[in-house]
Design an enzyme around this catalytic site. Structure first.
Site, PDB file in Angstrom:
ATOM      1  N   ARG A  56      54.055 116.631 110.493  1.00  0.00           N
ATOM      2  CA  ARG A  56      55.489 116.802 110.747  1.00  0.00           C
ATOM      3  C   ARG A  56      55.762 117.780 111.887  1.00  0.00           C
ATOM      4  O   ARG A  56      56.807 117.721 112.535  1.00  0.00           O
ATOM      5  CB  ARG A  56      56.182 117.266 109.459  1.00  0.00           C
ATOM      6  CG  ARG A  56      57.680 117.463 109.583  1.00  0.00           C
ATOM      7  CD  ARG A  56      58.357 117.517 108.217  1.00  0.00           C
ATOM      8  NE  ARG A  56      57.735 118.477 107.318  1.00  0.00           N
ATOM      9  CZ  ARG A  56      57.977 119.789 107.342  1.00  0.00           C
ATOM     10  NH1 ARG A  56      58.785 120.300 108.244  1.00  0.00           N
ATOM     11  NH2 ARG A  56      57.392 120.587 106.470  1.00  0.00           N
ATOM     12  N   TYR A 110      80.081 111.218 121.818  1.00  0.00           N
ATOM     13  CA  TYR A 110      79.456 110.213 120.950  1.00  0.00           C
ATOM     14  C   TYR A 110      80.028 110.351 119.539  1.00  0.00           C
ATOM     15  O   TYR A 110      80.116 111.452 118.990  1.00  0.00           O
ATOM     16  CB  TYR A 110      77.970 110.530 121.002  1.00  0.00           C
ATOM     17  CG  TYR A 110      77.002 109.736 120.196  1.00  0.00           C
ATOM     18  CD1 TYR A 110      76.977 108.352 120.221  1.00  0.00           C
ATOM     19  CD2 TYR A 110      76.018 110.414 119.467  1.00  0.00           C
ATOM     20  CE1 TYR A 110      76.016 107.656 119.510  1.00  0.00           C
ATOM     21  CE2 TYR A 110      75.051 109.719 118.757  1.00  0.00           C
ATOM     22  CZ  TYR A 110      75.052 108.345 118.783  1.00  0.00           C
ATOM     23  OH  TYR A 110      74.087 107.660 118.084  1.00  0.00           O
ATOM     24  N   ASP A 182      74.915 116.127 126.254  1.00  0.00           N
ATOM     25  CA  ASP A 182      74.255 114.853 125.990  1.00  0.00           C
ATOM     26  C   ASP A 182      74.057 114.184 127.346  1.00  0.00           C
ATOM     27  O   ASP A 182      75.016 113.773 127.998  1.00  0.00           O
ATOM     28  CB  ASP A 182      75.126 113.994 125.065  1.00  0.00           C
ATOM     29  CG  ASP A 182      74.441 112.696 124.660  1.00  0.00           C
ATOM     30  OD1 ASP A 182      73.652 112.166 125.465  1.00  0.00           O
ATOM     31  OD2 ASP A 182      74.703 112.201 123.553  1.00  0.00           O
ATOM     32  N   LYS A 207      67.548 104.947 124.334  1.00  0.00           N
ATOM     33  CA  LYS A 207      68.179 104.208 125.422  1.00  0.00           C
ATOM     34  C   LYS A 207      67.231 104.060 126.622  1.00  0.00           C
ATOM     35  O   LYS A 207      66.265 103.333 126.554  1.00  0.00           O
ATOM     36  CB  LYS A 207      69.484 104.901 125.801  1.00  0.00           C
ATOM     37  CG  LYS A 207      70.420 105.208 124.621  1.00  0.00           C
ATOM     38  CD  LYS A 207      70.908 103.972 123.894  1.00  0.00           C
ATOM     39  CE  LYS A 207      72.088 104.225 122.979  1.00  0.00           C
ATOM     40  NZ  LYS A 207      71.808 104.892 121.718  1.00  0.00           N
TER      41      LYS A 207
END
Length: 392
Positions: A56, A110, A182, A207
């Site tokens: 992790r 967003y 962002d 993206k």
């Protein structure tokens, strides 16, 4: 080390000699990591930000991806997350806002960012003020003694307003306020926020970084070591980690991202300029167009534009809109972008705005120009407009 982003993208995070000569870092699927001695185990426990100690916390695959992103962004380090949304959430949580604290968030962010502020952070007593993304130096008047961060996209990924990033940084830095952007739309290929003084740059690597519509991935880049450690510690605290296969796909996509974005930009601009000539289109929302309200700021700060932009149609019925989009042969309808395929998404309800209400009377459509031939894409839209006219 070269400053050319195409060269950085091709080689950053790569260590062939450390991987038996393999050009690409393999996928390390690991949870348990074994240590040969007690001393080695104790060292790993004492240095949580170094090396491989538990799945992790990162593997050679995720570390290679993070190193490459940090090099592209010009940052001190990066943290990979399982999605763009989780990257935004960790960035917000890392500022340590508590009950009674205050955030400034651009009105065009967003939607999951807005939901996280209005639900999760509000439930913890953190207040959010939404501001006009075009406010520029006027942001100074909104800052309170309790303001902990200024959060924004430039441009917004639905309505495409450009923010005055240097003005936000100038207002925030003397007060110790964290700035978070962002940067998914431009990527570091066309805009490097950390070079402009921004503290944290977030991308939905799903993206353009991944680039092939086949992986969910987020990433945060930080301007300095202390900020990176805080973000990494926050991600670990909440149990966030990117999967090794997704990190591998992100690293693979990153290698070709500069070349792909050149094509996305060229096709997007061709379509945007052509759409300006269509009588059914009242506005084209694309900051690289000279008539766009944010064009001067875009030209000052950015080196290019991606393939994502918007249009506003003259008022038509829902049936006419359906006739336009339902018969498209190349454009698909889906809630993402940044892949090789072109997409179009109609917004049947106005975007959520509280600082600056959205007042356009026609439908808003978001378009992503993929890697197909621009002429084929234009003809697909032309046929759509013909269907719309017949249905109107």
């Amino acid at each position: 080390m070269t400053s050319n982003l195409s060269t950085i993208a091709a080689h950053a995070g790569s260590d062939p000699q450390g991987q038996h000569g393999a050009v690409n870092t393999p996928v390390y699927r690991a949870s348990t990591i074994l240590f040969p001695t007690l001393a080695a185990l104790e060292h790993a426990s004492a240095t949580p930000f170094e090396g491989v100690r538990y799945g992790r916390n990162g593997t050679p695959t995720t570390f290679a991806f993070e190193q490459a992103i940090a090099a592209m962004e010009g940052g001190c380090g990066a943290v990979s997350l399982p999605s763009g949304a989780s990257a935004v959430f960790v960035a917000l949580l890392s500022v340590g806002a508590r009950a009674g604290d205050h955030l400034l968030v651009a009105d065009n962010v967003y939607a999951p960012t807005r939901n996280f502020c209005d639900r999760a952070l509000a439930a913890s007593g953190v207040e959010t003020t939404y501001f006009d993304p075009r406010i520029g130096s006027g942001i100074d008047a909104l800052i309170r003694p309790t303001t902990r961060a200024i959060v924004f996209e430039s441009p917004g990924s639905i309505t495409f307003e450009i923010c005055d990033v240097p003005a936000f940084v100038a207002a925030a830095k003397p007060r110790g306020i964290v700035t978070i952007i962002d940067n998914t739309w431009a990527t570091p290929v066309f805009f490097r926020p950390l070079d402009h003084g921004v503290d944290i740059s977030v991308m939905a690597a799903t993206k353009y970084v991944v680039g092939h519509s086949d992986a969910m991935l987020g990433v945060i880049s930080c301007r300095d070591q202390a900020r990176w450690e805080t973000v990494k510690r926050t991600a670990m605290l909440y149990g966030y980690c990117a999967g090794p296969d997704e990190a591998y796909l992100g690293l693979r996509g990153l290698r070709s991202m500069p070349a792909r974005l050149v094509q996305h930009q060229a096709t997007g601009l061709q379509l945007a300029e052509w759409l300006q000539t269509q009588s059914e289109v009242t506005r084209v929302l694309h900051p690289a167009l000279p008539g766009d309200p944010g064009h001067a700021l875009w030209k000052r700060d950015f080196t290019g534009a991606s393939g994502l932009f918007g249009i506003v149609l003259a008022p038509v019925s829902r049936a006419a809109l359906a006739a336009f989009v339902d018969g498209l042969a190349i454009f698909g309808m889906g809630w993402s972008w940044g892949g090789h395929e072109s997409l179009i998404v109609p917004y049947l309800r106005p975007p959520t705005r509280t600082a600056v209400p959205w007042t356009e009377p026609g439908f808003l459509l978001r378009i992503h120009a993929g890697l197909e031939d621009a002429g084929d894409l234009r003809r697909d839209l032309e046929a759509g407009f013909e269907r719309l006219r017949k249905a109107a």
